[in-house]
Design a protein around this motif. Structure first.
Motif, PDB file in Angstrom:
ATOM      1  N   PRO A   1      47.246  39.327  33.592  1.00  0.00           N
ATOM      2  CA  PRO A   1      46.343  38.532  34.427  1.00  0.00           C
ATOM      3  C   PRO A   1      44.982  38.378  33.745  1.00  0.00           C
ATOM      4  O   PRO A   1      44.450  39.338  33.205  1.00  0.00           O
ATOM      5  CB  PRO A   1      46.224  39.345  35.719  1.00  0.00           C
ATOM      6  CG  PRO A   1      46.703  40.711  35.383  1.00  0.00           C
ATOM      7  CD  PRO A   1      47.640  40.592  34.218  1.00  0.00           C
TER       8      PRO A   1
ATOM      9  N   GLN B   1      41.896  35.247  37.073  1.00  0.00           N
ATOM     10  CA  GLN B   1      42.954  35.525  38.053  1.00  0.00           C
ATOM     11  C   GLN B   1      42.663  36.807  38.828  1.00  0.00           C
ATOM     12  O   GLN B   1      42.885  36.895  40.030  1.00  0.00           O
ATOM     13  CB  GLN B   1      44.321  35.616  37.352  1.00  0.00           C
ATOM     14  CG  GLN B   1      44.823  34.247  36.877  1.00  0.00           C
ATOM     15  CD  GLN B   1      45.928  34.342  35.827  1.00  0.00           C
ATOM     16  OE1 GLN B   1      46.161  35.403  35.230  1.00  0.00           O
ATOM     17  NE2 GLN B   1      46.603  33.228  35.589  1.00  0.00           N
ATOM     18  N   ARG B   2      42.132  37.808  38.132  1.00  0.00           N
ATOM     19  CA  ARG B   2      41.824  39.068  38.807  1.00  0.00           C
ATOM     20  C   ARG B   2      40.680  38.883  39.806  1.00  0.00           C
ATOM     21  O   ARG B   2      40.672  39.482  40.875  1.00  0.00           O
ATOM     22  CB  ARG B   2      41.454  40.150  37.785  1.00  0.00           C
ATOM     23  CG  ARG B   2      42.664  40.584  36.961  1.00  0.00           C
ATOM     24  CD  ARG B   2      42.282  41.338  35.703  1.00  0.00           C
ATOM     25  NE  ARG B   2      41.793  42.683  35.961  1.00  0.00           N
ATOM     26  CZ  ARG B   2      41.467  43.545  34.989  1.00  0.00           C
ATOM     27  NH1 ARG B   2      41.584  43.183  33.712  1.00  0.00           N
ATOM     28  NH2 ARG B   2      41.019  44.743  35.282  1.00  0.00           N
TER      29      ARG B   2
ATOM     30  N   ASN C   1      39.918  36.172  41.458  1.00  0.00           N
ATOM     31  CA  ASN C   1      40.221  35.284  42.570  1.00  0.00           C
ATOM     32  C   ASN C   1      41.501  35.653  43.308  1.00  0.00           C
ATOM     33  O   ASN C   1      42.055  34.856  44.042  1.00  0.00           O
ATOM     34  CB  ASN C   1      40.272  33.837  42.066  1.00  0.00           C
ATOM     35  CG  ASN C   1      38.911  33.402  41.544  1.00  0.00           C
ATOM     36  OD1 ASN C   1      37.941  33.344  42.284  1.00  0.00           O
ATOM     37  ND2 ASN C   1      38.822  33.151  40.249  1.00  0.00           N
ATOM     38  N   ARG C   2      41.945  36.887  43.103  1.00  0.00           N
ATOM     39  CA  ARG C   2      43.079  37.390  43.878  1.00  0.00           C
ATOM     40  C   ARG C   2      42.711  37.518  45.337  1.00  0.00           C
ATOM     41  O   ARG C   2      41.568  37.811  45.663  1.00  0.00           O
ATOM     42  CB  ARG C   2      43.399  38.813  43.414  1.00  0.00           C
ATOM     43  CG  ARG C   2      44.475  38.941  42.410  1.00  0.00           C
ATOM     44  CD  ARG C   2      44.626  40.422  42.107  1.00  0.00           C
ATOM     45  NE  ARG C   2      45.132  40.595  40.762  1.00  0.00           N
ATOM     46  CZ  ARG C   2      45.102  41.748  40.114  1.00  0.00           C
ATOM     47  NH1 ARG C   2      44.548  42.803  40.661  1.00  0.00           N
ATOM     48  NH2 ARG C   2      45.601  41.841  38.917  1.00  0.00           N
TER      49      ARG C   2
ATOM     50  N   GLN D   1      45.313  42.397  47.465  1.00  0.00           N
ATOM     51  CA  GLN D   1      45.874  42.658  46.140  1.00  0.00           C
ATOM     52  C   GLN D   1      44.825  43.249  45.209  1.00  0.00           C
ATOM     53  O   GLN D   1      45.112  44.100  44.396  1.00  0.00           O
ATOM     54  CB  GLN D   1      46.364  41.361  45.510  1.00  0.00           C
ATOM     55  CG  GLN D   1      47.698  40.898  46.049  1.00  0.00           C
ATOM     56  CD  GLN D   1      48.145  39.657  45.319  1.00  0.00           C
ATOM     57  OE1 GLN D   1      47.931  39.514  44.125  1.00  0.00           O
ATOM     58  NE2 GLN D   1      48.761  38.746  46.038  1.00  0.00           N
ATOM     59  N   ALA D   2      43.583  42.751  45.338  1.00  0.00           N
ATOM     60  CA  ALA D   2      42.530  43.253  44.463  1.00  0.00           C
ATOM     61  C   ALA D   2      42.351  44.742  44.661  1.00  0.00           C
ATOM     62  O   ALA D   2      42.169  45.495  43.719  1.00  0.00           O
ATOM     63  CB  ALA D   2      41.220  42.518  44.751  1.00  0.00           C
TER      64      ALA D   2
END
Lengths: 549, 174
Positions: free
Chosen positions: B158, B162-163, B165-166, B170-171
């Motif tokens: 990722p 992407q990390r 805007n998780r 999930q973050a």
């Protein structure tokens, strides 16, 4: 301005630690110099004539006051108390010891900075207009897009070993203050018919041994597709660019060999296969980055005091005519801080000046400083009713020379005084010229006239796009200076043409003076040197310099 | 020479099961073998009866596009780096993985040094023949040096964007 989040911060710290390991392996002998060289270059470390030089990245030329203070600390602690701003909006330190370099990178990381990819055959610092975000003629602020490119290009796994270095510039305005026509990729912000943001894309510009202006490859690229299109261009270049000859390895040579139409076909074919991929920018990330470039909270400022001060003080009036740029916010101005005092070294700044300027930025300009590709600095958000106080403070620091885009605002590379590639000195020529030309400008009001001096064919000072360009060569053991006339890097971009045989170090100042005095005889009602030259052609200058022969 | 095998998602110093066979030399009767692209193009029909894994070596100027229809027959593509500056095969490796979906081993050969192998891995290489005299065990530490990636590549890690805007749950988990 953009502030690192935890991920950006972690990356630059890890990168500094990685380089510490590489330096240790070099010192222990586990890495040979040949193996180490590409690694140190990708961390901005060059071996020059007398010492290592470290080039620190200033992404799109934007600094906050604390970052400038960090640079001042580095200048004092690891260098000789000064730094040199470059034509890529970066800063160089000229007297660095290899064993200190990891500590410096760590200090930079702590200030949210790095030296990644400031040299080497990879994607370099993306540059832009120093007036981005404040210019009234702007379609959109280009800096969020420059930051998106910075992140994408940082440690790009596929494009870290390109045929040659690769430079991208973005202009937010149709009035090009970012010299996009002389970049490997030039991006000019544009609007789609439906109002969406995007770019007109240019490719294959560059200076050096074979100067070329970029050609248009795409009339409109939607913003969300920026990275896939850049990746398509870079992929074609990485696969097809020449690697057999250092001087024929830039993308401009590939574009001209294939022709722009064939090159476009290759890029568009590649793009079609990767456009719909994870490279497509999502709105959340664009918004996150854009939000960090939101304008500062402007106050209501009134202009009467400014006008009155201009009437009272002619020195202030002269400086404010020369060094101010109109701001889109009423009551504000963008101030160019000249690093070109008469007789000075273009782009040099002392640690004391850096610290004082950082304080002035905090006091007068929202704590922000910008570096221009003409080696000056900008305080972009100054209330007009405070300009007089700021000017007095700058003047006391020897930072208020009123010469922006004038004949003494000379752009020069470090040349043979420092650089291992140079064939002639540039700094002493710039110093002698600015002393001499300051007097002539004082007497005749020369208006806009740019001089660029490169100390070798690599053209770091962009002499081809100076109205007057000077290229220092070595001929039979002596320095010889070749003069070009008629260059421009603005939206009317053109490459200067060689006027005739070169001049010795002793002759060059007089030769430039002859050119300027000859122009004054031809000049019509205050026209610019460049416009006179375009009207008359080079003949009068040739005759004045070389006679009828 | 030391071989780092990253095929299982963890770097391991491996014994090399493969033999690189020179043009004109006989293929070993009992071991997997690689041959040059030129030889493959000349002999591919005759090699259809061979029951051992085959690989093809590409020099830095050679294109994988020449043998796309053959990829299903090949267990290994070796991409050569003649010097520290020639980065063409970084592109080749990504195309092999991302565009042509090659599932065999993609091996870096030639001037392969510790400080390039993490970038190579991101492009889809999963085996690294280090340059002669280089220490494989210490080189494997190179994969751990940089934990943040900004751009999508063949490794499908990722990206920072992407990390960031998780979705929040999930973050936290990640």
């Amino acid at each position: 301005m953009y502030a690192y989040d935890a991920l950006d911060d972690r990356l630059v710290r890890e990168r500094a630690a990685q380089f510490r390991g590489q330096v240790a392996r070099r010192i222990s002998g586990a890495l040979s110099e040949d193996e180490f060289k590409p690694l140190r270059l990708r961390n901005g470390l060059y071996l020059q004539l007398h010492a290592y030089m470290l080039r620190v990245a200033i992404p799109y030329g934007l600094l906050n006051a604390d970052q400038l203070r960090a640079l001042a600390r580095i200048a004092r602690r690891y260098d000789r108390g000064y730094g040199h701003f470059t034509t890529r909006q970066n800063i160089q330190f000229n007297w660095i010891r290899l064993e200190d370099a990891p500590d410096i990178l760590e200090d930079l990381a702590a200030a949210g900075m790095h030296a990644i990819q400031t040299s080497g055959n990879c994607i370099r610092n993306t540059t832009t207009d120093q007036f981005a975000g404040v210019a009234a003629d702007e379609i959109e602020d280009p800096r969020p897009w420059a930051e998106i490119i910075r992140q994408w290009s940082t440690l790009h796994p596929e494009f870290s070993f390109l045929p040659r270095k690769f430079k991208v510039a973005i202009s937010g305005s149709p009035n090009d203050r970012a010299a996009i026509a002389v970049h490997d990729i030039g991006l000019s912000m544009a609007r789609a018919p439906d109002g969406g943001t995007g770019f007109r894309v240019w490719v294959g510009g560059g200076l050096g041994r074979t100067p070329m202006l970029a050609e248009a490859i795409r009339d409109f690229l939607p913003g969300e597709d920026l990275l896939s299109y850049l990746e398509a261009i870079l992929r074609v270049y990485n696969a097809e660019g020449r690697r057999d000859n250092l001087y024929k390895s830039r993308i401009k040579i590939l574009v001209s060999a294939l022709g722009i139409d064939r090159f476009r076909e290759l890029v568009e074919a590649e793009w079609a296969l990767i456009r719909d991929s994870a490279l497509r920018l999502n709105e959340a990330e664009i918004s996150r980055i854009r939000a960090q470039f939101a304008p500062p909270a402007y106050e209501v400022a009134e202009a009467r005091q400014f006008a009155a001060r201009r009437m009272e003080d002619t020195a202030f009036a002269r400086w404010s005519t020369a060094n101010l740029f109109s701001h889109k916010q009423p009551g504000y101005a963008a101030v160019t801080v000249s690093l070109k005092p008469a007789g000075g070294i273009p782009g040099d700044i002392t640690a004391n000046q850096m610290v004082a300027l950082a304080d002035l930025a905090d006091e007068y300009s929202c704590g922000e400083i910008r570096v221009t590709h003409r080696q000056n600095l900008v305080l972009a958000h100054v209330r007009q009713d405070r300009l007089y106080d700021l000017w007095r403070a700058l003047d006391s620091l020897d930072l208020a020379t009123p010469n922006l885009m004038r004949v003494t605002d000379i752009v020069a590379c470090p040349g043979l005084d420092f650089c291992g590639l140079a064939t002639a000195r540039s700094i002493p020529v710039a110093q002698r010229l600015s002393e001499r030309l300051a007097e002539i400008d004082e007497r005749h009001d020369l208006g806009e006239l740019t001089i660029n001096i490169s100390g070798c064919i690599n053209s770091c000072a962009h002499h081809h796009v100076g109205h007057i360009g000077i290229l220092g060569l070595e001929k039979a053991g002596a320095e010889s200076y070749q003069v070009t006339l008629g260059g421009s890097s603005a939206e009317d971009a053109s490459l200067g043409k060689i006027i005739g045989r070169g001049f010795s170090a002793d002759e060059i100042v007089a030769a430039i003076e002859t050119i300027i005095l000859t122009w004054l005889e031809q000049r019509r009602d205050g026209e610019r040197f460049l416009d006179s030259l375009r009207r008359t052609g080079p003949a009068p200058f040739r005759e004045a310099l070389y006679g009828q022969d | 020479m030391p071989l780092i095998d990253y095929g299982n998602g963890n770097p391991a110093i491996a014994d090399d099961a493969w033999t690189h066979v020179a043009d004109g030399a006989a293929l070993p009767p009992d071991r997997p073998a690689t041959i040059s692209l030129e030889r493959w193009k000349a002999e591919r029909d005759g090699l259809s009866g061979r029951n051992l894994p085959l690989g093809v070596r590409l020099e830095s100027h050679e294109r994988i596009e020449e043998i796309l229809p053959d990829l299903p027959r090949l267990a290994l593509i070796a991409l050569d780096f003649p010097n520290l500056n020639d980065g063409r095969h970084f592109t080749t490796a990504r195309l092999l993985r991302e565009r042509y979906r090659f599932g065999g081993q993609v091996r870096a050969t030639g001037q392969v040094l510790r400080d390039q192998i993490d970038l190579m891995r991101r492009c889809g290489f999963d085996a690294f023949e280090l340059a002669p005299g280089k220490d494989g065990a210490s080189a494997a530490a190179a994969f751990e040096e940089i934990s943040v990636v900004y751009q999508p590549a063949a490794d499908t890690r990722p990206t920072a964007a992407q990390r960031r805007n998780r979705p929040p749950e999930q973050a936290v988990a990640g």
